[in-house]
Design an enzyme around this catalytic site. Structure first.
Site, PDB file in Angstrom:
ATOM      1  N   GLU A  73     -23.282  19.554   4.965  1.00  0.00           N
ATOM      2  CA  GLU A  73     -24.686  19.416   4.546  1.00  0.00           C
ATOM      3  C   GLU A  73     -24.845  19.998   3.151  1.00  0.00           C
ATOM      4  O   GLU A  73     -24.258  21.026   2.818  1.00  0.00           O
ATOM      5  CB  GLU A  73     -25.674  20.149   5.468  1.00  0.00           C
ATOM      6  CG  GLU A  73     -25.963  19.457   6.779  1.00  0.00           C
ATOM      7  CD  GLU A  73     -27.006  20.203   7.598  1.00  0.00           C
ATOM      8  OE1 GLU A  73     -27.901  20.867   7.002  1.00  0.00           O
ATOM      9  OE2 GLU A  73     -26.929  20.141   8.838  1.00  0.00           O
ATOM     10  N   GLU A 117     -24.812  25.051  12.629  1.00  0.00           N
ATOM     11  CA  GLU A 117     -25.534  26.257  12.206  1.00  0.00           C
ATOM     12  C   GLU A 117     -25.923  27.161  13.382  1.00  0.00           C
ATOM     13  O   GLU A 117     -27.108  27.420  13.620  1.00  0.00           O
ATOM     14  CB  GLU A 117     -26.773  25.879  11.389  1.00  0.00           C
ATOM     15  CG  GLU A 117     -26.449  25.115  10.119  1.00  0.00           C
ATOM     16  CD  GLU A 117     -27.664  24.905   9.217  1.00  0.00           C
ATOM     17  OE1 GLU A 117     -28.783  25.269   9.623  1.00  0.00           O
ATOM     18  OE2 GLU A 117     -27.487  24.387   8.102  1.00  0.00           O
TER      19      GLU A 117
END
Length: 470
Positions: A366, A168
Site C-alpha cells: 500500500e 496492518e
C-alpha cells in the site's frame, strides 16, 4: 537528468482494497461485522453518516471492475476475503456456499483476465458476535480464525497467487485499545497487548495450517511500517526513537517475520506490568511459522523526540510515556489526511528489511494519496485530472527503484486504491482511487492517474528526473 526507470521483469503492478470497504453486503448472507454494528449504534462517528452497507458495490459489479483493472494496467490485485461472509453465523458454524461461489467466480475472472489474485484474510472486519466473545483477546476466537483461514486455503488455494494472514494488525490494536478509532473503543494497553499477542499467534497457526496443504503459493503478512526518525542525534532523542520503533514497528514485524519478540519492548512491558499471558507452546509455534513473503504499507514517516514533560502515572499506560511526536519544521504535507509526505522513507524502509530481516521477498502493498473534494479537478469530459497523484506515485516509486538497485528484494507496487472506496470512519471524505466513484449512481470513471498507471505498467517503468533523489 531525465532517465527511464525500468523495473524488474514480472514486477507486480496493481492496487489493493478490502472486503468491508468495497464489496457491500450483497445477497450472499453475511454476519454483522464490528463496523456495521458500530455504524448502527453510533452513526455520528462516521463522516457524513455514510456506513459500509453498499460502499463500492463490488459484489454486484466485480466483472465490470475486473475490466477496469485491465484498463488501468493491473497484473495483480489484493482483495480480502470476508470472514463474516464466509461464516455468516457470527463467524463460526457452517461455511457459506454462496460466499464460496462468489469468491471462486471473482478469483477465476481475475485469473482469466491476467490479474494475479493476492488474498488477505483479515482487514479489520471482525464478526461482531466474535468481538462480543472477546475478539482478539480470546483464544477461542483465534481458533475460529484458523478454521476460517484453513477453509479459505482449501476452497480457493487453486486460484490465489499469494496469501496474507493480516493487513496492518497494529491498526486494530491502536484503534480498539489505545486511540479510540476502532470499535469497541477501549483504552487499556494490557488488554491491547493480549489482543496483539493473540493476533501474532493466529498468524502463526494459520501459516502452520497452510504449510500442511502443500500449495504452490506463498503466505505472509502485510504490515504498516513507518521508519522512525529522531529529532536529533542527541542520545535522549535517539533513545525515544528506539522505543517508539519497538512499539510501532518491531512489535509485529519481528515475531511475524523472525519468530521472535523485540527485547527492548519485552523489557518495558515487564517493567510496567503490561505483559500478555500465553501458553508454553505458543512461542514455539510463533518461532516455527513465520512469513514467507512480506507486504509493506508505507504512507508517512514517524518523527519523535525525548519527552519534555512528566507523565501522569495515574493515567492509562501508553507508548507516549517514553517519547513525544516531533513536528519537524518545513515538512511536506498531505493537508487532507494530515500526513507528512516523505518519499525517501520508502527507501529507508526497504533497506531496513534488506539488512535486518534476511531480505525476505517483499513488495509495496500500500502507498497512496487521499484528497478531498476531487470534483474540483474535473475536466469538461468528466475526468478527474489528478496530476498530484501521478507525481506522488512517481516520487515514491523512484525510491523503490533505487532500493531495488541497491539489492532490496522488492517485487511489486500496489497502490491504495483501485476505485474510490469507503475509508472506515472517514467514509468517502478523501478519495484514493485510480478510478473515481459517483456515490449516487455507482458510475466508475478512470482518472488521469489510471491512464498513467496503465502506461507505466505496459512500459514496466516511467521517465523521471533523477536529480530529485537524495
Amino acid at each position: 537528468m531525465t532517465e527511464m526507470l525500468a523495473f524488474p521483469k514480472d514486477f507486480w503492478w496493481g492496487s489493493a482494497w478490502s472486503a468491508e470497504q468495497a464489496e457491500g453486503r450483497g445477497e450472499t448472507g453475511k454476519a454483522e461485522t464490528v463496523w456495521e454494528h458500530w455504524f448502527k449504534t453510533e452513526p455520528n462517528r462516521f463522516y457524513e453518516g455514510i456506513g459500509p452497507e453498499i460502499t463500492t458495490d463490488h459484489i454486484n459489479r466485480y466483472k465490470e471492475d475486473i475490466q477496469l483493472m485491465k484498463e488501468t494496467g493491473h497484473n495483480s490485485f489484493r482483495i480480502s476475503i470476508s470472514w463474516a461472509r464466509m461464516f455468516p453465523n457470527g463467524g463460526v458454524g457452517e461455511k457459506n456456499p454462496k460466499a464460496i461461489a462468489f469468491y471462486r467466480d471473482l478469483l477465476t475472472e481475475m485469473n482469466e483476465s491476467g490479474i494475479k489474485p493476492f488474498a488477505n484474510l483479515y482487514h479489520f472486519d471482525m464478526p461482531f458476535a466474535l468481538q462480543e466473545q472477546g475478539g482478539w483477546e480470546s483464544r477461542e476466537v483465534v481458533e475460529s480464525y484458523v478454521t476460517f483461514a484453513t477453509t479459505c486455503f482449501e476452497e480457493f488455494g487453486d486460484l490465489v497467487y499469494h496469501w496474507f494472514t493480516f493487513n496492518e494488525p497494529l491498526g486494530p490494536i491502536l484503534g480498539s485499545y489505545l486511540e479510540d478509532f476502532h470499535y469497541p473503543n477501549i483504552v487499556d494497553f494490557k488488554r491491547g497487548a493480549q489482543a496483539g499477542f493473540n493476533t501474532i499467534l493466529a498468524h502463526a497457526k494459520a501459516i502452520e495450517s497452510f504449510k500442511k496443504l502443500n500449495l504452490t503459493s506463498k503466505i505472509g503478512v502485510i504490515l504498516n511500517l513507518s521508519p522512525t526518525y529522531p529529532r536529533s542525534q542527541n542520545e535522549y532523542d535517539r533513545e525515544a526513537a528506539e522505543i517508539a520503533d519497538a512499539f510501532y514497528t518491531r512489535s509485529f514485524l519481528d515475531p511475524m517475520v523472525k519468530g521472535t519478540f523485540p527485547k527492548r519492548l519485552v523489557e518495558i512491558l515487564k517493567e510496567y506490568d503490561q505483559m500478555p499471558t500465553y501458553e508454553e507452546n505458543d512461542l514455539k509455534i510463533i518461532a516455527e511459522n513465520t512469513s514467507q513473503i512480506l507486504g509493506l504499507n508505507y504512507y508517512e514517516p514517524r518523527r519523535v523526540k525525548a519527552r519534555l514533560t512528566e507523565i501522569n502515572k495515574r493515567g492509562p499506560f501508553l507508548p507516549e510515556w517514553f517519547f513525544e511526536l516531533h513536528n519537524m519544521p518545513g515538512k511536506k504535507m498531505n493537508v487532507y489526511r494530515g500526513w507528512e509526505i516523505y518519499e525517501r522513507g520508502i527507501y529507508d524502509l526497504c533497506v531496513d528489511i534488506r539488512d535486518n530481516y534476511g531480505n525476505i521477498e517483499a513488495f509495496i502493498s500500500e502507498n497512496g494519496m487521499g484528497v478531498a473534494n476531487e470534483e474540483r479537478f474535473l475536466n469538461e469530459e468528466g475526468q478527474i485530472i489528478d496530476d498530484y497523484r501521478i507525481n506522488y506515485i512517481k516520487d515514491h516509486l523512484a525510491y523503490v527503484h533505487k532500493a531495488i538497485q541497491d539489492g532490496c528484494n522488492i517485487n511489486g507496487y500496489h497502490l491504495w486504491t483501485f476505485i474510490d472506496c469507503w475509508s472506515w470512519i472517514n467514509s468517502y471524505k478523501n478519495r484514493y482511487g485510480l478510478v473515481s466513484l459517483d456515490l449516487k449512481t455507482q458510475k466508475r470513471t478512470i482518472k488521469k492517474s489510471g491512464e498513467f498507471y496503465k502506461e507505466m505498467s505496459l512500459n514496466n517503468g516511467f521517465e523521471y528526473e533523477t536529480s530529485k533523489l537524495v
